[in-house]
Write an enzyme that holds these catalytic residues in place. Sequence first.
Site, PDB file in Angstrom:
ATOM      1  N   LYS A 160       0.671  -1.646  -0.451  1.00 44.04           N
ATOM      2  CA  LYS A 160       0.203  -0.559   0.020  1.00 44.04           C
ATOM      3  C   LYS A 160       1.491   1.231   0.442  1.00 44.04           C
ATOM      4  O   LYS A 160       0.409   2.228  -0.582  1.00 44.04           O
ATOM      5  CB  LYS A 160      -1.140  -0.565   1.466  1.00 44.04           C
ATOM      6  CG  LYS A 160      -1.948  -1.010   1.626  1.00 44.04           C
ATOM      7  CD  LYS A 160      -2.916  -1.243   2.486  1.00 44.04           C
ATOM      8  CE  LYS A 160      -3.322  -1.908   2.490  1.00 44.04           C
ATOM      9  NZ  LYS A 160      -4.337  -2.291   3.737  1.00 44.04           N
TER      10      LYS A 160
ATOM     11  N   ALA B  63      -0.974   0.421   6.326  1.00 48.84           N
ATOM     12  CA  ALA B  63      -0.653  -0.694   7.162  1.00 48.84           C
ATOM     13  C   ALA B  63      -1.485  -1.429   6.967  1.00 48.84           C
ATOM     14  O   ALA B  63      -3.143  -1.410   6.409  1.00 48.84           O
ATOM     15  CB  ALA B  63      -1.785  -0.191   8.783  1.00 48.84           C
ATOM     16  N   ASP B  64      -1.566  -2.689   7.744  1.00 51.37           N
ATOM     17  CA  ASP B  64      -2.299  -4.162   6.966  1.00 51.37           C
ATOM     18  C   ASP B  64      -2.746  -4.967   8.988  1.00 51.37           C
ATOM     19  O   ASP B  64      -2.353  -4.959   9.859  1.00 51.37           O
ATOM     20  CB  ASP B  64      -2.339  -5.133   6.388  1.00 51.37           C
ATOM     21  CG  ASP B  64      -3.276  -5.522   5.521  1.00 51.37           C
ATOM     22  OD1 ASP B  64      -4.207  -5.285   4.860  1.00 51.37           O
ATOM     23  OD2 ASP B  64      -3.521  -6.673   5.979  1.00 51.37           O
ATOM     24  N   GLN B  65      -3.786  -5.699   8.761  1.00 47.83           N
ATOM     25  CA  GLN B  65      -3.799  -6.860   9.562  1.00 47.83           C
ATOM     26  C   GLN B  65      -4.692  -7.878   9.364  1.00 47.83           C
ATOM     27  O   GLN B  65      -5.746  -7.916   8.432  1.00 47.83           O
ATOM     28  CB  GLN B  65      -4.965  -5.697  10.597  1.00 47.83           C
ATOM     29  CG  GLN B  65      -5.152  -6.623  11.955  1.00 47.83           C
ATOM     30  CD  GLN B  65      -6.715  -6.223  12.640  1.00 47.83           C
ATOM     31  OE1 GLN B  65      -7.443  -5.993  12.755  1.00 47.83           O
ATOM     32  NE2 GLN B  65      -6.388  -5.247  14.047  1.00 47.83           N
TER      33      GLN B  65
END
Length: 198
Positions: A58, A74-76
Amino acid sequence: MTKLILASASVARQRMLTEAGVPFTVQIAAVNENSLRSELWTQTVSTEDAALALADAKARSFTNPSNDATVIGADQILDLDGAWLEKPADRDAARTQLLILRGRTHRLVSAVSAWQRGERIWQTVDTAELSMRAFTDDFVDYYIQQAGNAVLSSVGAYQLEGLGAQLFTSVRGDFFTILGMPLLPLLHFLRRQRILMP
C-alpha cells in the site's frame, strides 16, 4: 514539515490518526489485497511477514523518488490456528465467521510501514490475542442486528470498542493493534521524523 500520507481506506485507522492529532492526507492504494494475500498464503509466509508485505504494498504504491512525502501503509490479518480470515462480504458471512470464532482464541496481527522516496524507512508489527466466549446463536443474531453493516468493516466482524466487547472473555495485547494499527510506535517514529512535535 514533511507531508504525511496514509495509504489506507480504513476509517478506523484514519480516526486513530485524527484523534491523536496527526496531520495527514488520505490516498487509497490501488492494491489488489485479496490477490496479494492469496499469493502470500501459497508461499507459506508467516502471518507477521504477510501483514507487513501488505502494508508495504500500500505504502510503496505512492512513494516517488522526487517527492519527500512520507507514506504510511498498514494492514491487519486475523490468524485462527494458522488460517487467515478475511472481512465478511455480507451479514450472513459475518454470522458464519463469528460462529467459527466462538469459544476459540485468535490472533490479530497488525503491521505498519513508512516509505519515502521509494524505500521503506521504518516498520513495526504487533500481535494481540483475543479469546471469544461461547455465546449463544441468539446473541450473535442480536449483535449483528445492533452492529449493522459495521460488522463488514472489520476482519473479525466485530468492534471491540463497542457492543463487540461482549463477545470476549479475555484480550491480551495493545488496544490500537486490535483496532488495526500499532499507533504508539508509529507516533514515536513520527516524532523522530519531526512530523510530530518531539
